[in-house]
Design a protein around this motif. Structure first.
Motif, PDB file in Angstrom:
ATOM      1  N   LYS A 153      52.204  37.856  44.306  1.00  0.00           N
ATOM      2  CA  LYS A 153      51.354  39.131  44.099  1.00  0.00           C
ATOM      3  C   LYS A 153      50.458  38.893  42.818  1.00  0.00           C
ATOM      4  N   PRO A 154      49.280  39.438  42.790  1.00  0.00           N
ATOM      5  CA  PRO A 154      48.060  39.295  41.749  1.00  0.00           C
ATOM      6  C   PRO A 154      49.013  39.648  40.586  1.00  0.00           C
ATOM      7  N   ASP A 155      48.859  38.942  39.464  1.00  0.00           N
ATOM      8  CA  ASP A 155      49.413  39.408  38.147  1.00  0.00           C
ATOM      9  C   ASP A 155      48.570  40.423  37.517  1.00  0.00           C
ATOM     10  N   ASP A 156      49.142  41.035  36.225  1.00  0.00           N
ATOM     11  CA  ASP A 156      48.322  42.094  35.621  1.00  0.00           C
ATOM     12  C   ASP A 156      46.948  41.635  35.190  1.00  0.00           C
ATOM     13  N   LEU A 157      46.714  40.362  34.729  1.00  0.00           N
ATOM     14  CA  LEU A 157      45.342  39.953  34.382  1.00  0.00           C
ATOM     15  C   LEU A 157      44.432  40.134  35.569  1.00  0.00           C
ATOM     16  N   ILE A 158      44.870  39.404  36.839  1.00  0.00           N
ATOM     17  CA  ILE A 158      44.076  39.626  38.015  1.00  0.00           C
ATOM     18  C   ILE A 158      43.930  40.989  38.198  1.00  0.00           C
ATOM     19  N   LYS A 159      44.754  41.789  38.362  1.00  0.00           N
ATOM     20  CA  LYS A 159      44.802  43.333  38.754  1.00  0.00           C
ATOM     21  C   LYS A 159      43.668  43.947  37.783  1.00  0.00           C
ATOM     22  N   ARG A 160      43.665  43.814  36.569  1.00  0.00           N
ATOM     23  CA  ARG A 160      42.555  44.282  35.534  1.00  0.00           C
ATOM     24  C   ARG A 160      41.477  43.692  36.068  1.00  0.00           C
ATOM     25  N   SER A 161      41.155  42.504  35.996  1.00  0.00           N
ATOM     26  CA  SER A 161      39.722  41.860  36.486  1.00  0.00           C
ATOM     27  C   SER A 161      39.375  42.657  37.699  1.00  0.00           C
ATOM     28  N   ILE A 162      40.094  42.921  38.670  1.00  0.00           N
ATOM     29  CA  ILE A 162      39.669  43.167  39.932  1.00  0.00           C
ATOM     30  C   ILE A 162      39.216  44.509  39.685  1.00  0.00           C
ATOM     31  N   GLU A 163      39.971  45.469  38.878  1.00  0.00           N
ATOM     32  CA  GLU A 163      39.298  46.743  38.703  1.00  0.00           C
ATOM     33  C   GLU A 163      38.274  46.945  37.804  1.00  0.00           C
ATOM     34  N   MET A 164      37.876  45.928  36.918  1.00  0.00           N
ATOM     35  CA  MET A 164      36.743  46.099  36.182  1.00  0.00           C
ATOM     36  C   MET A 164      35.633  45.560  37.105  1.00  0.00           C
ATOM     37  N   ILE A 165      35.859  44.549  38.204  1.00  0.00           N
ATOM     38  CA  ILE A 165      35.008  44.022  38.829  1.00  0.00           C
ATOM     39  C   ILE A 165      34.255  45.202  40.098  1.00  0.00           C
ATOM     40  N   ARG A 166      35.558  45.992  40.525  1.00  0.00           N
ATOM     41  CA  ARG A 166      35.022  46.880  41.457  1.00  0.00           C
ATOM     42  C   ARG A 166      34.621  48.201  40.830  1.00  0.00           C
ATOM     43  N   SER A 167      34.718  48.232  39.583  1.00  0.00           N
ATOM     44  CA  SER A 167      34.267  49.751  38.935  1.00  0.00           C
ATOM     45  C   SER A 167      32.732  49.960  38.806  1.00  0.00           C
ATOM     46  N   ASN A 168      32.058  48.633  38.838  1.00  0.00           N
ATOM     47  CA  ASN A 168      30.726  48.643  38.595  1.00  0.00           C
ATOM     48  C   ASN A 168      30.180  47.771  39.484  1.00  0.00           C
ATOM     49  N   LEU A 169      29.782  47.994  40.896  1.00  0.00           N
ATOM     50  CA  LEU A 169      29.407  47.119  41.801  1.00  0.00           C
ATOM     51  C   LEU A 169      27.901  47.175  41.865  1.00  0.00           C
ATOM     52  N   GLY A 170      27.363  48.259  41.189  1.00  0.00           N
ATOM     53  CA  GLY A 170      25.995  48.415  41.463  1.00  0.00           C
ATOM     54  C   GLY A 170      25.112  47.631  40.355  1.00  0.00           C
ATOM     55  N   ALA A 171      25.831  47.276  39.198  1.00  0.00           N
ATOM     56  CA  ALA A 171      25.293  46.556  38.158  1.00  0.00           C
ATOM     57  C   ALA A 171      25.455  45.010  38.244  1.00  0.00           C
ATOM     58  N   VAL A 172      25.073  44.318  37.142  1.00  0.00           N
ATOM     59  CA  VAL A 172      25.054  43.173  37.077  1.00  0.00           C
ATOM     60  C   VAL A 172      26.663  42.630  36.647  1.00  0.00           C
ATOM     61  N   LEU A 173      27.182  41.517  37.132  1.00  0.00           N
ATOM     62  CA  LEU A 173      28.400  41.233  36.906  1.00  0.00           C
ATOM     63  C   LEU A 173      28.461  40.509  35.426  1.00  0.00           C
ATOM     64  N   ARG A 174      29.316  41.150  34.381  1.00  0.00           N
ATOM     65  CA  ARG A 174      29.337  40.692  33.028  1.00  0.00           C
ATOM     66  C   ARG A 174      30.566  39.968  32.814  1.00  0.00           C
ATOM     67  N   LEU A 175      30.650  38.570  32.971  1.00  0.00           N
ATOM     68  CA  LEU A 175      31.903  38.077  32.576  1.00  0.00           C
ATOM     69  C   LEU A 175      32.550  38.183  31.346  1.00  0.00           C
ATOM     70  N   GLU A 176      31.463  38.250  30.465  1.00  0.00           N
ATOM     71  CA  GLU A 176      31.920  38.365  29.171  1.00  0.00           C
ATOM     72  C   GLU A 176      32.658  39.609  28.761  1.00  0.00           C
ATOM     73  N   ASP A 177      32.251  40.753  29.251  1.00  0.00           N
ATOM     74  CA  ASP A 177      33.180  41.922  29.129  1.00  0.00           C
ATOM     75  C   ASP A 177      34.350  41.818  29.747  1.00  0.00           C
ATOM     76  N   ILE A 178      34.810  41.252  30.841  1.00  0.00           N
ATOM     77  CA  ILE A 178      35.752  41.069  31.571  1.00  0.00           C
ATOM     78  C   ILE A 178      36.755  40.242  30.783  1.00  0.00           C
ATOM     79  N   CYS A 179      36.205  39.002  30.211  1.00  0.00           N
ATOM     80  CA  CYS A 179      37.079  38.001  29.477  1.00  0.00           C
ATOM     81  C   CYS A 179      37.424  38.519  28.139  1.00  0.00           C
ATOM     82  N   HIS A 180      36.604  39.425  27.426  1.00  0.00           N
ATOM     83  CA  HIS A 180      36.953  40.177  26.274  1.00  0.00           C
ATOM     84  C   HIS A 180      38.179  40.984  26.347  1.00  0.00           C
ATOM     85  N   GLU A 181      38.036  41.643  27.314  1.00  0.00           N
ATOM     86  CA  GLU A 181      39.003  42.816  27.868  1.00  0.00           C
ATOM     87  C   GLU A 181      40.384  41.630  27.962  1.00  0.00           C
ATOM     88  N   LEU A 182      40.249  40.582  28.844  1.00  0.00           N
ATOM     89  CA  LEU A 182      41.456  39.778  28.987  1.00  0.00           C
ATOM     90  C   LEU A 182      42.022  38.888  28.027  1.00  0.00           C
TER      91      LEU A 182
END
Length: 262
Positions: A153-182
């Motif tokens: 099963k996806p661990d908590d880090l993967i789950k959080r990253s998926i939530e962040m990716i899916r929460s703003n699909l109309g914008a540009v993907l910002r890996l920096e924001d996800i990585c800062h959160e994780l």
């Protein structure tokens, strides 16, 4: 000749396809995907292995399982696919835990007949009641011996990253924001995500955008509104990515949806 026909009934989508030179880009689906190879040999990479589905082969794809797809030779392939939402699959199976298919390809006549009967019912616009009964029968046949509770099963880090990716699909993907959160480096995150999903975070992001566009089209949204809402540059940009996942353009898919609702 490349031919892709989509048909929807309630929450199910059926694809009837014939293809020779077309190649699917590596992608995944949010739903369970079940299909039957009717002619030829269908090949795809799955989990680091090359899979070959010969005639009468039943193909079983788990949700979020990355794969590509092509015909093995110039003779081409004919096949059908049924896409079943995870929530609907869980409701029918009566199982709360995540279920996974044991094998990507099986040769089971009873299961093959169940898939073909349901696909035929939807493609030929038979009653929704009949299709619902055929769907229950299909999931019942699948329940043993072809599925099991998920081990990974996806661990908590993967789950959080998926939530962040899916929460703003109309914008540009910002890996920096996800990585800062994780609290990890960009390269650590890319490696971790790809090990789980089989595709990079950016590929997953594009795949999610295309899935979202598909749902909006199914809701009869205007194509140019879909382009804007999903953050594509223009309709050609959407069509190109849509075709790589579904074998047909967003415009062509919108025509299938309109025919299905007539």
């Amino acid at each position: 000749m490349e031919k892709f026909i989509y048909k929807k009934s309630a929450d199910l989508t059926v694809l009837s396809a014939s293809m020779t030179e077309f190649v699917y880009k590596r992608h995944s689906h949010a739903e369970y995907a079940l299909g039957v190879t009717l002619r030829g040999i269908q090949q795809y990479h799955l989990g680091g292995s090359l899979c070959s589905s010969h005639q009468n082969g039943v193909m079983l794809f788990n949700p979020e399982q990355a794969h590509d797809g092509s015909a093995a030779d110039k003779e081409g392939i004919d096949y059908v696919m049924i896409y079943i939402p995870t929530e609907l699959f869980a409701e029918i199976s009566g199982r709360r835990e995540i279920l996974r298919f044991n094998s990507p390809i099986v040769y089971d006549q009873k299961l093959e007949l169940c898939i073909l009967s349901l696909a035929d019912s939807i493609l030929k616009d038979r009653s929704e009641a009949l299709s619902s009964e055929l769907l229950v029968k299909l999931v019942t046949v699948l329940a043993w011996p072809h599925i099991q509770p998920a081990i990974v099963k996806p661990d908590d880090l993967i789950k959080r990253s998926i939530e962040m990716i899916r929460s703003n699909l109309g914008a540009v993907l910002r890996l920096e924001d996800i990585c800062h959160e994780l609290q990890m480096s960009k390269y650590q995150f890319i490696r971790l995500f790809k090990a789980w999903a089989g595709i990079s975070p950016y590929q997953y992001f594009l795949n999610c955008k295309v899935e979202w566009a598909k749902r909006l089209i199914e809701g009869s949204a205007d194509l140019y509104s879909v382009v804007l809402d999903c953050g594509f540059f223009d309709l050609a940009h959407l069509n190109r990515h849509f075709k790589g996942v579904y074998g047909t353009t967003a415009f062509e898919y919108s025509q299938y949806v309109k025919k299905s609702t007539l």
